[in-house]
Design an enzyme around this catalytic site. Structure first.
Site, PDB file in Angstrom:
ATOM      1  N   ILE A  11       0.823  -1.205   0.000  1.00 52.32           N
ATOM      2  CA  ILE A  11       0.000   0.000   0.000  1.00 52.32           C
ATOM      3  C   ILE A  11       0.857   1.254   0.000  1.00 52.32           C
ATOM      4  O   ILE A  11       0.520   2.268  -0.626  1.00 52.32           O
ATOM      5  CB  ILE A  11      -0.991   0.001   1.201  1.00 52.32           C
ATOM      6  CG1 ILE A  11      -2.025   1.114   1.043  1.00 52.32           C
ATOM      7  CG2 ILE A  11      -0.257   0.161   2.528  1.00 52.32           C
ATOM      8  CD1 ILE A  11      -2.940   0.933  -0.154  1.00 52.32           C
ATOM      9  N   SER A  51      11.220   0.504   7.894  1.00 56.02           N
ATOM     10  CA  SER A  51      10.694  -0.856   7.824  1.00 56.02           C
ATOM     11  C   SER A  51      11.776  -1.825   8.245  1.00 56.02           C
ATOM     12  O   SER A  51      12.920  -1.704   7.796  1.00 56.02           O
ATOM     13  CB  SER A  51      10.227  -1.200   6.410  1.00 56.02           C
ATOM     14  OG  SER A  51       9.780  -2.544   6.364  1.00 56.02           O
ATOM     15  N   LYS A  80      -6.039   3.166   7.114  1.00 56.61           N
ATOM     16  CA  LYS A  80      -7.231   2.513   7.634  1.00 56.61           C
ATOM     17  C   LYS A  80      -6.964   1.031   7.885  1.00 56.61           C
ATOM     18  O   LYS A  80      -6.140   0.429   7.181  1.00 56.61           O
ATOM     19  CB  LYS A  80      -8.418   2.722   6.692  1.00 56.61           C
ATOM     20  CG  LYS A  80      -8.258   2.056   5.318  1.00 56.61           C
ATOM     21  CD  LYS A  80      -8.690   0.612   5.346  1.00 56.61           C
ATOM     22  CE  LYS A  80      -8.308  -0.122   4.106  1.00 56.61           C
ATOM     23  NZ  LYS A  80      -8.505  -1.585   4.203  1.00 56.61           N
ATOM     24  N   ASP A 127     -11.411  -5.785   6.666  1.00 51.94           N
ATOM     25  CA  ASP A 127     -10.331  -4.896   6.236  1.00 51.94           C
ATOM     26  C   ASP A 127     -10.721  -4.168   4.953  1.00 51.94           C
ATOM     27  O   ASP A 127     -10.622  -2.939   4.886  1.00 51.94           O
ATOM     28  CB  ASP A 127      -9.020  -5.669   6.065  1.00 51.94           C
ATOM     29  CG  ASP A 127      -7.894  -4.766   5.588  1.00 51.94           C
ATOM     30  OD1 ASP A 127      -7.393  -3.971   6.403  1.00 51.94           O
ATOM     31  OD2 ASP A 127      -7.530  -4.844   4.402  1.00 51.94           O
TER      32      ASP A 127
END
Length: 308
Positions: free
Chosen positions: A14, A36, A91, A169
């Site tokens: 994403i 990350s 989200k 989700d």
């Protein structure tokens, strides 16, 4: 004004597909770092294994975009807010309602911006749908959100764990649209959650809501769809039926169909920049509250184990 120095935390699909291009296309932001422990960063941009490592010895940042799974997002957001750093939450904004409320309170205390970013609300058809429905009497709403989890979430084990929401989700995107476009609030009356024997979260759900004017709202979620995928909302009104398809990108009214280019994430980052510049937060938890109600009130049905 100087660009807002932003770090992207969690450099998965994403982030690469949506966040990084949206940041690059918005002159209000400058990508200062990526974070990350597993994924590589971006050529020419400082990269760190953890947020703590970035804050301890990396370049200064004004904001972070948290693109991690929701189960770990609270602690990252709290760490950033404690440093006065503005926070963009992918989200769903968290794994629980309580942790999002705690972050909102913390942001207010330190004077930082917290943005719970519901990207589907920025789909091209959502704003005109909201405006059209504001003057109509709602009779019934039908939501069909069916997709193939193997295509859209390959190897993402976290979505099947507690807090990962399972089929909610993607389903929460539909709820973010519905809670934005309908003139009256909705609440849950009944839900059935289908949970594979080897998973902790549902693969399908059937939900029955109604609004405060007694209009029926039905929602069909399923991750086992093959062939054409469905991200559709139909709203029957006293003036005809409104349809949102392709996740909100295509709006069909009795007068015709409107289609526009995808501008969800550019819209999110424009909103985030405005919130930061004006010293405000935007933390709407209505979509997450409806999902929490489904888990609280829903009937759980065991189905066959699911394997990717």
């Amino acid at each position: 004004m100087d660009p807002i120095r932003i770090a992207v935390v969690g450099v998965g699909k994403i982030a690469r597909d949506q966040h990084l291009p949206a940041i690059a296309g918005n002159r209000a932001f400058g990508l200062a770092a990526t974070v990350s422990p597993h994924d590589p960063g971006v050529d020419g941009v400082p990269h760190f294994a953890s947020l703590d490592e970035l804050l301890a010895g990396g370049p200064a940042v004004d904001a972070v975009a948290l693109c991690t799974p929701p189960q770990v997002r609270h602690d990252l957001a709290s760490t950033a807010l404690a440093c006065g750093i503005h926070v963009f939450l992918e989200k769903p904004p968290g794994a629980t309602l309580a942790e999002v409320a705690a972050l909102h309170s913390q942001a207010d205390k330190v004077g930082a911006t917290l943005f719970a970013a519901w990207h589907s609300r920025f789909a091209a058809g959502v704003a005109p749908a909201r405006a059209w429905l504001a003057e109509r009497r709602i009779k019934r709403v039908e939501i069909t959100w069916r997709e193939d989890v193997r295509v859209w979430h390959p190897g993402q084990a976290w979505i099947w764990e507690p807090g990962g929401l399972g089929v909610f989700d993607p389903g929460i995107n539909a709820l973010s649209i519905v809670t934005r476009i309908l003139p009256r609030p909705i609440f849950l009356e009944a839900a059935t959650l289908e949970i594979p024997a080897n998973r902790a979260a549902p693969i399908a759900a059937d939900l029955h809501f109604r609004d405060t004017g007694s209009a029926i709202v039905h929602m069909d979620l399923d991750w086992r769809q093959t062939g054409p995928q469905s991200w559709d909302i139909a709203v029957e009104t006293d003036a005809g039926t409104l349809r949102l398809s392709s996740g909100g990108a295509v709006l069909t009214l009795p007068s015709g169909t409107q289609r526009d280019e995808d501008h969800e994430y550019p819209g999110l980052y424009a909103r985030f920049a405005t919130l930061i510049r004006t010293g405000r937060s935007d933390v709407d938890i209505d979509p997450l509250r409806l999902v929490a109600d489904a888990f609280l009130r829903g009937t759980r049905v065991a189905v066959d184990p699911f394997e990717d």
